[in-house]
Write a protein that holds these residues in place. Structure first.
Motif, mmCIF file in Angstrom:
data_model
loop_
_atom_site.group_PDB
_atom_site.id
_atom_site.type_symbol
_atom_site.label_atom_id
_atom_site.label_comp_id
_atom_site.label_asym_id
_atom_site.label_seq_id
_atom_site.Cartn_x
_atom_site.Cartn_y
_atom_site.Cartn_z
ATOM 1 N N TRP A 183 0.840 -1.203 0.000
ATOM 2 C CA TRP A 183 0.000 0.000 0.000
ATOM 3 C C TRP A 183 0.879 1.258 0.000
ATOM 4 C CZ3 TRP A 183 -4.212 1.184 4.282
ATOM 5 C CH2 TRP A 183 -5.022 2.222 3.833
ATOM 6 N N GLN A 184 1.941 1.229 0.816
ATOM 7 C CA GLN A 184 2.844 2.365 0.859
ATOM 8 C C GLN A 184 3.540 2.563 -0.486
ATOM 9 O OE1 GLN A 184 5.679 2.198 4.031
ATOM 10 N NE2 GLN A 184 6.683 4.121 3.496
ATOM 11 N N ALA A 185 3.868 1.459 -1.154
ATOM 12 C CA ALA A 185 4.570 1.563 -2.437
ATOM 13 C C ALA A 185 3.660 2.045 -3.547
ATOM 14 C CB ALA A 185 5.170 0.208 -2.798
ATOM 15 N N ALA A 186 2.404 1.588 -3.554
ATOM 16 C CA ALA A 186 1.505 1.875 -4.674
ATOM 17 C C ALA A 186 0.522 3.004 -4.395
ATOM 18 C CB ALA A 186 0.729 0.613 -5.050
ATOM 19 N N GLY A 187 0.280 3.304 -3.105
ATOM 20 C CA GLY A 187 -0.744 4.295 -2.788
ATOM 21 C C GLY A 187 -2.136 3.792 -3.062
ATOM 22 N N SER A 188 -2.286 2.493 -3.255
ATOM 23 C CA SER A 188 -3.580 1.885 -3.565
ATOM 24 C C SER A 188 -3.534 0.428 -3.122
ATOM 25 C CB SER A 188 -3.868 1.964 -5.069
ATOM 26 O OG SER A 188 -4.995 1.183 -5.423
ATOM 27 N N LEU A 189 -4.700 -0.114 -2.842
ATOM 28 C CA LEU A 189 -4.797 -1.529 -2.470
ATOM 29 C C LEU A 189 -5.288 -2.391 -3.617
ATOM 30 C CD1 LEU A 189 -6.228 -1.247 1.157
ATOM 31 C CD2 LEU A 189 -3.978 -2.100 0.501
ATOM 32 N N ASN A 190 -5.610 -1.787 -4.764
ATOM 33 C CA ASN A 190 -6.054 -2.573 -5.908
ATOM 34 C C ASN A 190 -4.878 -3.340 -6.503
ATOM 35 O OD1 ASN A 190 -8.663 -1.601 -5.640
ATOM 36 N ND2 ASN A 190 -8.338 0.068 -7.098
ATOM 37 N N PHE A 191 -5.105 -4.624 -6.773
ATOM 38 C CA PHE A 191 -4.028 -5.444 -7.322
ATOM 39 C C PHE A 191 -3.508 -4.878 -8.646
ATOM 40 C CE2 PHE A 191 -6.105 -9.009 -4.822
ATOM 41 C CZ PHE A 191 -5.099 -9.073 -3.876
ATOM 42 N N ALA A 192 -4.383 -4.282 -9.438
ATOM 43 C CA ALA A 192 -3.970 -3.728 -10.726
ATOM 44 C C ALA A 192 -2.959 -2.604 -10.568
ATOM 45 C CB ALA A 192 -5.190 -3.229 -11.506
ATOM 46 N N ASP A 193 -2.983 -1.924 -9.423
ATOM 47 C CA ASP A 193 -2.051 -0.829 -9.174
ATOM 48 C C ASP A 193 -0.798 -1.300 -8.439
ATOM 49 O OD1 ASP A 193 -3.939 0.950 -10.279
ATOM 50 O OD2 ASP A 193 -4.951 1.150 -8.339
ATOM 51 N N ILE A 194 -0.937 -2.344 -7.638
ATOM 52 C CA ILE A 194 0.181 -2.785 -6.809
ATOM 53 C C ILE A 194 1.314 -3.364 -7.650
ATOM 54 C CG2 ILE A 194 0.877 -4.539 -5.124
ATOM 55 C CD1 ILE A 194 -1.730 -4.059 -3.665
ATOM 56 N N GLY A 195 0.967 -4.203 -8.631
ATOM 57 C CA GLY A 195 1.997 -4.883 -9.407
ATOM 58 C C GLY A 195 3.001 -3.953 -10.063
ATOM 59 N N PRO A 196 2.556 -3.022 -10.909
ATOM 60 C CA PRO A 196 3.520 -2.116 -11.562
ATOM 61 C C PRO A 196 4.303 -1.258 -10.571
ATOM 62 C CG PRO A 196 1.398 -2.072 -12.693
ATOM 63 C CD PRO A 196 1.186 -2.824 -11.418
ATOM 64 N N ALA A 197 3.624 -0.777 -9.501
ATOM 65 C CA ALA A 197 4.317 0.073 -8.535
ATOM 66 C C ALA A 197 5.334 -0.722 -7.731
ATOM 67 C CB ALA A 197 3.305 0.732 -7.608
ATOM 68 N N LEU A 198 4.986 -1.930 -7.373
ATOM 69 C CA LEU A 198 5.874 -2.741 -6.554
ATOM 70 C C LEU A 198 7.136 -3.135 -7.312
ATOM 71 C CD1 LEU A 198 5.927 -3.981 -3.722
ATOM 72 C CD2 LEU A 198 4.910 -6.042 -4.689
ATOM 73 N N LEU A 256 -0.074 -15.056 -7.183
ATOM 74 C CA LEU A 256 -0.306 -14.493 -8.513
ATOM 75 C C LEU A 256 -0.874 -13.078 -8.440
ATOM 76 C CD1 LEU A 256 -1.817 -17.576 -10.401
ATOM 77 C CD2 LEU A 256 0.573 -16.870 -10.215
ATOM 78 N N ARG A 257 -1.667 -12.784 -7.407
ATOM 79 C CA ARG A 257 -2.272 -11.458 -7.296
ATOM 80 C C ARG A 257 -1.282 -10.415 -6.786
ATOM 81 N NH1 ARG A 257 -6.588 -11.912 -10.490
ATOM 82 N NH2 ARG A 257 -8.419 -12.907 -9.554
ATOM 83 N N LEU A 258 -0.519 -10.755 -5.754
ATOM 84 C CA LEU A 258 0.265 -9.743 -5.061
ATOM 85 C C LEU A 258 1.684 -9.605 -5.587
ATOM 86 C CD1 LEU A 258 -0.127 -7.683 -2.841
ATOM 87 C CD2 LEU A 258 0.629 -9.368 -1.163
ATOM 88 N N LEU A 259 2.278 -10.686 -6.074
ATOM 89 C CA LEU A 259 3.637 -10.597 -6.596
ATOM 90 C C LEU A 259 3.629 -9.965 -7.992
ATOM 91 C CD1 LEU A 259 5.097 -14.068 -5.558
ATOM 92 C CD2 LEU A 259 5.511 -11.853 -4.477
ATOM 93 N N PRO A 260 4.656 -9.219 -8.327
ATOM 94 C CA PRO A 260 4.707 -8.568 -9.653
ATOM 95 C C PRO A 260 5.112 -9.554 -10.743
ATOM 96 C CG PRO A 260 6.669 -8.029 -8.405
ATOM 97 C CD PRO A 260 5.795 -8.841 -7.483
ATOM 98 N N LEU A 261 4.230 -10.465 -11.068
ATOM 99 C CA LEU A 261 4.526 -11.492 -12.068
ATOM 100 C C LEU A 261 3.946 -11.079 -13.416
ATOM 101 C CD1 LEU A 261 3.655 -14.680 -9.977
ATOM 102 C CD2 LEU A 261 5.868 -13.572 -10.236
ATOM 103 N N GLY A 262 4.772 -11.072 -14.434
ATOM 104 C CA GLY A 262 4.286 -10.797 -15.780
ATOM 105 C C GLY A 262 3.869 -9.368 -16.012
ATOM 106 N N VAL A 263 4.301 -8.434 -15.147
ATOM 107 C CA VAL A 263 3.971 -7.034 -15.359
ATOM 108 C C VAL A 263 4.891 -6.473 -16.436
ATOM 109 C CG1 VAL A 263 3.794 -4.755 -14.291
ATOM 110 C CG2 VAL A 263 3.244 -6.817 -12.972
ATOM 111 N N PRO A 264 4.366 -5.975 -17.543
ATOM 112 C CA PRO A 264 5.232 -5.563 -18.663
ATOM 113 C C PRO A 264 5.968 -4.269 -18.388
ATOM 114 C CG PRO A 264 2.954 -5.015 -19.131
ATOM 115 C CD PRO A 264 2.938 -5.761 -17.833
ATOM 116 N N GLY A 265 7.116 -4.126 -19.050
ATOM 117 C CA GLY A 265 7.689 -2.807 -19.194
ATOM 118 C C GLY A 265 8.995 -2.495 -18.534
ATOM 119 N N SER A 266 9.577 -3.378 -17.697
ATOM 120 C CA SER A 266 10.794 -2.955 -17.027
ATOM 121 C C SER A 266 11.652 -4.144 -16.679
ATOM 122 C CB SER A 266 10.463 -2.177 -15.741
ATOM 123 O OG SER A 266 11.644 -1.887 -15.024
ATOM 124 N N ALA A 267 12.976 -3.994 -16.872
ATOM 125 C CA ALA A 267 13.909 -5.050 -16.505
ATOM 126 C C ALA A 267 14.007 -5.205 -15.003
ATOM 127 C CB ALA A 267 15.292 -4.750 -17.084
#
Length: 585
Positions: A183-198, A256-267
């Motif tokens: 939550w601190q990293a993403a500023g949101s609790l939605n899984f869609a927001d957590i992955g890329p921010a995390l 699968l929900r909380l870990l940043p698996l398969g999030v596109p865009g960054s090494a």
């Protein structure tokens, strides 16, 4: 227009909440005022039907409920649909089986209360699209499952329940910390927001570690697996079926929900250290749990170790996703497919344990055939869902990880060995596994799962093309099973030649056994110093189930709160949640 929007919003909210609300409402049928209407109990398995209907027919979508928890979101995506499909089918079939299994059990009302609460939690977490809602329903499922584990109230059941409860509390603390950091990293609790921010957060490694521990307990990942072989032998067979078939998959879904698996865009998404560690732990689980399972003396304990071994394959897929982000989409899809396959096959095997008392030769032949089909699926035999799932996992491996495919094939030989050991134990100890002769409801629930496991190959669809097309392909698919059968024959011959060989076994719980022995020794030395232990010396092994309680007084209080008066408390909780959610929607 406003009224139409309100109706649409309310309908959407009830669509996604109904799978969890209906089991909670069904708990009200067990209140003392209605308990005398025994026929109402026949409706309890049907509480899974709304979830099954949503999985089959609801269009993808989501609804935001800002008034619930910290701002909840519920909905259905592709991964959630697969999980909800097999989860609801398992609860439905397991509930039908439980009607016959518990028809003369004096504690059946308590069982059904915990069953409905755990079912509601399981459905709710699958549909949750935010971390807070997932956490609440995950906790409901986890704590309600304690009542299923200790249902018989025997010393062995209470001992298993204490180990389970201690790990559940540890897991909940780890998850709470992981979600707070996310939550601190993403500023949101939605899984869609957590992955890329995390993925780019300095808290990433802390969240990954806490998440792996918190959900790894439910998955049965090494070394957090010790509750599974203790809980399954003592729990009622329908509870074992959903514990292994559905609930441990909730841990996988959490990964699968909380870990940043398969999030596109960054090494920076790559976490090779975590990923490689998971792959190693998954392989160790796949091999070691199969070996320990083949040394068990109780069929349900052997099946529990088989689940730990099979979840090792899933752990490998998650580890691969963290180590090689490019392979994550295929690996996540393979893990989801594997969960679907394993859910039906393992639940069918557990329910088959209670049918061991089949009276006629025809019924026994049907029972053996019904056990063989899911056993072959778990071993990965061609034309089974297990073969397709393992083929999909191997297809997800990058070229530099090709060696892992051979290791997974060798692990399938261990699965074959455990399946043969389980069937042999069932035939040897038939009288110890059957609570009573199987009735129609027990056969019906089991048959649903056997049929689902056998039809899994057809349901999987696009992986049908993975069927071997050459003689070499068939040989590559079959040799692990042949190797497992060969090992079983060698071990059988050795046991016949060595009278003491059959006594060679690893106690269920493996790693926790010496730890609890040390705790008992330390507790005993302290009691001896105060002169309090002498009065219990003559009880022999009985204190084993109780000796750890004084070391964890908070655990004893939690256990008492769950066991004492919990039925009425859960029923009232269900009523309150139903009224609150419907009124607020």
């Amino acid at each position: 227009m406003a009224s139409d929007a309100f109706i649409a919003a309310t309908g959407g909210a009830l669509t996604w909440l109904a799978p969890a609300l209906v089991p909670l409402a069904a708990m009200l049928l067990l209140l003392p005022a209605l308990r005398r209407l025994n026929r109402l109990r026949l409706l309890l398995p049907l509480a899974a039907l709304p979830a099954l209907g949503v999985a089959l027919f609801a269009a993808p979508g989501a609804v935001d409920l800002p008034w619930l928890f910290l701002g909840a979101r519920f909905g259905l995506d592709g991964t959630g649909r697969i999980f909800l499909l097999f989860t609801s089918a398992l609860w439905l079939a397991g509930g039908v089986h439980a009607l016959g299994y518990l028809h003369d059990d004096p504690r059946r009302n308590s069982f059904w209360l915990f069953w409905c609460a755990a079912m509601a939690g399981n459905f709710g977490l699958v549909l949750a699209q935010d971390a807070a809602s997932f956490y609440v329903f995950f906790a409901l499922m986890s704590f309600a499952s304690y009542g299923l584990v200790v249902h018989s109230r025997t010393p062995e059941a209470l001992h298993a329940g204490r180990v389970y409860l201690a790990l559940v509390v540890l897991g909940e603390l780890a998850l709470f910390a992981a979600i707070a950091l996310a939550w601190q990293a993403a500023g949101s609790l939605n899984f869609a927001d957590i992955g890329p921010a995390l993925a780019v957060s300095p808290w990433r490694d802390a969240v990954i570690g806490l998440t792996l521990v918190g959900f790894g307990i439910k998955v049965g990942a090494l070394p957090l697996h010790v509750w599974l072989p203790l809980a399954h032998p003592v729990a009622p067979t329908p509870a074992s079926a959903v514990l292994s078939g559905a609930m441990i998959k909730a841990g996988l879904l959490g990964w699968l929900r909380l870990l940043p698996l398969g999030v596109p865009g960054s090494a920076s998404l790559a976490a090779p250290a975590w990923g490689e560690a998971l792959v190693v732990l998954g392989l160790v689980a796949a091999f070691a749990a199969a070996l320990v399972g083949a040394m068990q003396q109780h069929a349900k304990a052997a099946l529990a170790y088989s689940s730990i071994s099979q979840m090792g394959f899933v752990t490998v897929a998650v580890g691969l996703s963290l180590a090689v982000p490019a392979a994550a989409p295929a690996a996540v899809a393979a893990a989801t497919l594997y969960a679907f396959h394993h859910a039906f096959a393992k639940a069918a095997l557990f329910l088959g344990v209670s049918l061991v008392g089949a009276a006629t030769a025809r019924a026994r032949a049907l029972w053996m055939l019904g056990l063989a089909l899911p056993a072959l699926a778990l071993a990965g035999a061609p034309l089974t869902s297990g073969y397709a799932a393992k083929a999909a996992l191997k297809a997800a491996l990058p070229e530099t990880w090709a060696w892992l495919g051979m290791a997974l094939s060798l692990a399938a030989a261990g699965t074959t060995l455990v399946m043969l050991r389980t069937i042999w134990l069932l035939k040897r100890d038939a009288g110890n596994h059957a609570a009573h002769p199987p009735n129609l409801a027990m056969w019906a629930g089991w048959a649903l799962l056997v049929a689902a496991s056998a039809a899994g190959w057809l349901v999987i669809g696009e992986t049908r093309e993975l069927l071997p097309s050459t003689a070499g392909g068939w040989a590559a698919a079959s040799w692990p099973i042949v190797l497992g059968v060969s090992l079983a024959l060698l071990l059988s011959a050795w046991r016949r030649r060595s009278p003491s060989a059959d006594s060679l076994a690893v106690p269920p719980g493996d790693l926790v056994v010496p730890l609890l022995a040390l705790a008992r020794a330390l507790a005993g030395s302290k009691q001896d110093g105060h002169g309090a232990a002498a009065g219990h010396a003559e009880h022999g092994a009985e204190p084993v189930a109780h000796a750890t309680v004084p070391s964890w007084p908070w655990l004893g209080r939690a256990e008492s709160a769950l066991a004492g008066g919990s039925g009425l408390a859960l029923a009232l909780l269900g009523a309150a949640m139903v009224v609150l959610l419907i009124a607020s929607a």
